[in-house]
Design a protein around this motif. Structure first.
Motif, PDB file in Angstrom:
ATOM      1  N   UNK A 222       0.841  -1.213   0.000  1.00  0.00           N
ATOM      2  CA  UNK A 222       0.000   0.000   0.000  1.00  0.00           C
ATOM      3  C   UNK A 222       0.872   1.257   0.000  1.00  0.00           C
ATOM      4  N   UNK A 223       1.516   1.511  -1.145  1.00  0.00           N
ATOM      5  CA  UNK A 223       2.315   2.732  -1.294  1.00  0.00           C
ATOM      6  C   UNK A 223       2.073   3.248  -2.715  1.00  0.00           C
ATOM      7  N   UNK A 224       1.698   4.513  -2.819  1.00  0.00           N
ATOM      8  CA  UNK A 224       1.290   5.024  -4.133  1.00  0.00           C
ATOM      9  C   UNK A 224       2.408   4.907  -5.169  1.00  0.00           C
ATOM     10  N   UNK A 225       3.654   5.199  -4.754  1.00  0.00           N
ATOM     11  CA  UNK A 225       4.755   5.163  -5.720  1.00  0.00           C
ATOM     12  C   UNK A 225       4.968   3.740  -6.254  1.00  0.00           C
ATOM     13  N   UNK A 226       4.766   2.742  -5.393  1.00  0.00           N
ATOM     14  CA  UNK A 226       4.913   1.334  -5.820  1.00  0.00           C
ATOM     15  C   UNK A 226       3.848   1.018  -6.868  1.00  0.00           C
ATOM     16  N   UNK A 227       2.629   1.427  -6.582  1.00  0.00           N
ATOM     17  CA  UNK A 227       1.520   1.106  -7.492  1.00  0.00           C
ATOM     18  C   UNK A 227       1.686   1.846  -8.819  1.00  0.00           C
ATOM     19  N   UNK A 228       2.085   3.115  -8.741  1.00  0.00           N
ATOM     20  CA  UNK A 228       2.276   3.882  -9.981  1.00  0.00           C
ATOM     21  C   UNK A 228       3.353   3.246 -10.855  1.00  0.00           C
ATOM     22  N   UNK A 229       4.446   2.807 -10.208  1.00  0.00           N
ATOM     23  CA  UNK A 229       5.548   2.206 -10.983  1.00  0.00           C
ATOM     24  C   UNK A 229       5.079   0.908 -11.653  1.00  0.00           C
ATOM     25  N   UNK A 230       4.246   0.145 -10.961  1.00  0.00           N
ATOM     26  CA  UNK A 230       3.723  -1.104 -11.543  1.00  0.00           C
ATOM     27  C   UNK A 230       2.894  -0.787 -12.797  1.00  0.00           C
ATOM     28  N   UNK A 231       1.990   0.182 -12.684  1.00  0.00           N
ATOM     29  CA  UNK A 231       1.141   0.505 -13.845  1.00  0.00           C
ATOM     30  C   UNK A 231       1.980   1.077 -14.990  1.00  0.00           C
ATOM     31  N   UNK A 232       2.986   1.867 -14.637  1.00  0.00           N
ATOM     32  CA  UNK A 232       3.854   2.452 -15.672  1.00  0.00           C
ATOM     33  C   UNK A 232       4.570   1.349 -16.457  1.00  0.00           C
ATOM     34  N   UNK A 233       5.069   0.342 -15.734  1.00  0.00           N
ATOM     35  CA  UNK A 233       5.771  -0.766 -16.399  1.00  0.00           C
ATOM     36  C   UNK A 233       4.807  -1.582 -17.256  1.00  0.00           C
ATOM     37  N   UNK A 234       3.608  -1.757 -16.743  1.00  0.00           N
ATOM     38  CA  UNK A 234       2.647  -2.660 -17.386  1.00  0.00           C
ATOM     39  C   UNK A 234       2.022  -2.069 -18.652  1.00  0.00           C
ATOM     40  N   UNK A 235       1.723  -0.765 -18.621  1.00  0.00           N
ATOM     41  CA  UNK A 235       0.912  -0.142 -19.680  1.00  0.00           C
ATOM     42  C   UNK A 235       1.404  -0.426 -21.107  1.00  0.00           C
ATOM     43  N   UNK A 236       2.704  -0.307 -21.426  1.00  0.00           N
ATOM     44  CA  UNK A 236       3.111  -0.530 -22.822  1.00  0.00           C
ATOM     45  C   UNK A 236       2.862  -1.956 -23.310  1.00  0.00           C
ATOM     46  N   UNK A 237       2.603  -2.889 -22.385  1.00  0.00           N
ATOM     47  CA  UNK A 237       2.459  -4.296 -22.774  1.00  0.00           C
ATOM     48  C   UNK A 237       0.999  -4.761 -22.794  1.00  0.00           C
ATOM     49  N   UNK A 238       0.071  -3.858 -22.483  1.00  0.00           N
ATOM     50  CA  UNK A 238      -1.327  -4.270 -22.318  1.00  0.00           C
ATOM     51  C   UNK A 238      -2.046  -4.455 -23.651  1.00  0.00           C
ATOM     52  N   UNK A 239      -2.921  -5.450 -23.701  1.00  0.00           N
ATOM     53  CA  UNK A 239      -3.876  -5.570 -24.810  1.00  0.00           C
ATOM     54  C   UNK A 239      -4.827  -4.367 -24.714  1.00  0.00           C
ATOM     55  N   UNK A 240      -5.356  -3.918 -25.856  1.00  0.00           N
ATOM     56  CA  UNK A 240      -6.252  -2.740 -25.797  1.00  0.00           C
ATOM     57  C   UNK A 240      -7.461  -2.961 -24.884  1.00  0.00           C
ATOM     58  N   UNK A 241      -7.955  -4.197 -24.792  1.00  0.00           N
ATOM     59  CA  UNK A 241      -9.199  -4.423 -24.027  1.00  0.00           C
ATOM     60  C   UNK A 241      -8.958  -4.620 -22.530  1.00  0.00           C
ATOM     61  N   UNK A 242      -7.692  -4.758 -22.099  1.00  0.00           N
ATOM     62  CA  UNK A 242      -7.421  -5.143 -20.704  1.00  0.00           C
ATOM     63  C   UNK A 242      -7.903  -4.081 -19.708  1.00  0.00           C
ATOM     64  N   UNK A 243      -8.610  -4.554 -18.684  1.00  0.00           N
ATOM     65  CA  UNK A 243      -9.074  -3.664 -17.607  1.00  0.00           C
ATOM     66  C   UNK A 243      -8.019  -3.665 -16.504  1.00  0.00           C
ATOM     67  N   UNK A 244      -7.687  -2.481 -15.986  1.00  0.00           N
ATOM     68  CA  UNK A 244      -6.731  -2.365 -14.873  1.00  0.00           C
ATOM     69  C   UNK A 244      -7.504  -2.045 -13.596  1.00  0.00           C
ATOM     70  N   UNK A 245      -7.171  -2.753 -12.515  1.00  0.00           N
ATOM     71  CA  UNK A 245      -7.808  -2.433 -11.223  1.00  0.00           C
ATOM     72  C   UNK A 245      -6.758  -2.476 -10.119  1.00  0.00           C
ATOM     73  N   UNK A 246      -7.101  -1.852  -8.986  1.00  0.00           N
ATOM     74  CA  UNK A 246      -6.228  -1.909  -7.822  1.00  0.00           C
ATOM     75  C   UNK A 246      -7.039  -2.364  -6.613  1.00  0.00           C
ATOM     76  N   UNK A 247      -6.401  -3.215  -5.816  1.00  0.00           N
ATOM     77  CA  UNK A 247      -6.999  -3.665  -4.544  1.00  0.00           C
ATOM     78  C   UNK A 247      -6.618  -2.696  -3.415  1.00  0.00           C
ATOM     79  N   UNK A 248      -6.210  -1.484  -3.778  1.00  0.00           N
ATOM     80  CA  UNK A 248      -5.803  -0.524  -2.742  1.00  0.00           C
ATOM     81  C   UNK A 248      -6.878  -0.361  -1.673  1.00  0.00           C
TER      82      UNK A 248
END
Ligand code: CAA
Ligand code: NDP
Length: 291
Positions: free
Chosen positions: A92-118
């Motif tokens: 539960x740290x915003x910088x950790x979560x932001x870095x995860x989404x930043x890394x993931x985004x270029x690899x996502x299929x267009x239809x993929x839904x992103x969610x957080x269990x924050x």
């Protein structure tokens, strides 16, 4: 939208529970963590918790094997780009979560839904750092995931109806109940629960009661299944402190001031059950209060 394959980021106590219930419900799960040991430990915990369900007659042995066969692990976050839905459940740290989404985004299929269990962090802010705020929302499970009935679903300012409906369908397939919460600090459950836990720590800090008397009072006097300090240890004191800080910063009200004693426990690395020590010491046969 038909969701079949789900990525889970973070294989801690929530990530393993989420992978568990998704696999039992028939989803293919790809579980990611930074650390191979964490992934191994998560699979062992899932195995143990599935076995508990088998031994209590809640799950057939064959269904346990099928659930386990649906879970794959990876240390390579970009692999989750191939899934239909990602549930981020890292620290539960915003910088950790932001870095995860930043890394993931270029690899996502267009239809993929992103969610957080924050437990507390702004969904709108997390979404705005991605390429798909309309396909981003909060998917908040409760601990222990295999037992607790509720999932909070939190729409960010841009979340579209198709995304909400697709996540609601997943909650229903899990046999759980969704509560819709607006995107304000800590949403519903933790907006109410965490100030109570923080107040229990103040009660301890000010010497009104000790660990035993505080927990016993709330168990026997208010019929809570766990005392607030026992529950704080169960959730993780780092997570409790992080949620209080989000409430304090986000609502700018001194009533959410984290108790200095909670901060001290976190500074000591006494994070509760997950590190073996918190308001109780779990290293012996039975938990012993630390104050
Ligand atoms: C911080 C956040 O963002 C949001 C949150 O999650 S806040 C935390 C919310 N959770 C709570 O408030 C939990 C409060 N505690 C409880 O409800 C109960 O103490 C408890 C369900 C955890 C355990 O109950 P208990 O009666 O003491 O133990 P026990 O009888 O052994 O277990 C009850 C059931 O839970 C299961 N269980 C217990 N601990 C478990 C765990 N860690 N993982 C999976 N299953 C577990 C048991 O197998 C048992 O299942 P069945 O009913 O199917 O047989
Ligand atoms: N605990 C609870 O009761 C609840 C927690 N939540 C939320 O769930 C999330 C996870 O909490 P919880 O499972 O308790 O925490 P844990 O500390 O048990 O687990 C977090 C896991 O995430 C891993 N992690 C950290 N950074 C990354 C990364 N960049 N990529 C992949 N994995 C990473 C950690 O690895 P390492 O240990 O190596 O850092 C750890 O294995 C938090 O957002 C929390 O607020 C929601 C509901 C209830």
């Amino acid at each position: 939208m038909d969701i079949q394959k789900i990525g889970v980021v973070g294989a801690g106590q929530m990530g393993n529970g989420i992978a568990h219930v998704l696999a039992v419900a028939g989803y293919d799960v790809l579980l990611n963590d930074l650390d191979a040991d964490a992934l191994e430990k998560a699979l062992a915990t899932i195995d143990k918790n599935l076995e508990r369900q088998v031994s209590r007659g809640k799950l057939a042995e064959a269904d346990k094997a099928a659930a386990l066969s649906r879970i794959t692990t990876t240390l390579d976050l970009p692999e989750l780009g191939q899934t239909d839905l990602v549930i981020e459940s890292a620290t539960e740290r915003e910088s950790v979560k932001q870095a995860i989404f930043e890394t993931l985004v270029p690899h996502l299929e267009p239809h993929t839904i992103l969610t957080s269990n924050t437990s507390s962090i702004s969904i709108t802010r997390l979404a705005s750092g991605t390429d798909r705020p309309e396909k981003f929302m909060g998917f908040h499970f409760m601990n222990p995931v295999p037992i607790m009935q509720l999932v909070e679903l939190i729409r960010g300012i841009a979340t579209d109806k198709e995304t909400y409906d697709a996540c609601l369908k997943v909650v229903e397939k899990l046999g759980k109940t969704a509560a819709s919460a607006e995107d304000f600090p800590a949403f519903i459950v933790n907006r109410i629960l965490m100030p109570m836990i923080n107040e229990a720590v103040y009660t301890l800090y000010e010497g009104v009661g000790n660990v035993n008397s505080i927990d016993q009072s709330m168990k026997l006097g208010a019929n809570h299944p766990m005392g607030p300090l026992e529950l704080a240890d169960f959730i993780g004191l780092d997570t409790c402190l992080a949620i209080m800080n989000v409430l304090h910063d986000g609502l700018a009200d001194t009533k959410y001031r984290p108790c200095p004693l909670l901060t001290k426990y976190v500074e000591a690395g006494w994070l509760g059950r997950k590190t073996g020590r918190g308001f109780y010491d779990y290293r012996g046969e039975t938990p012993v209060p630390t104050r």
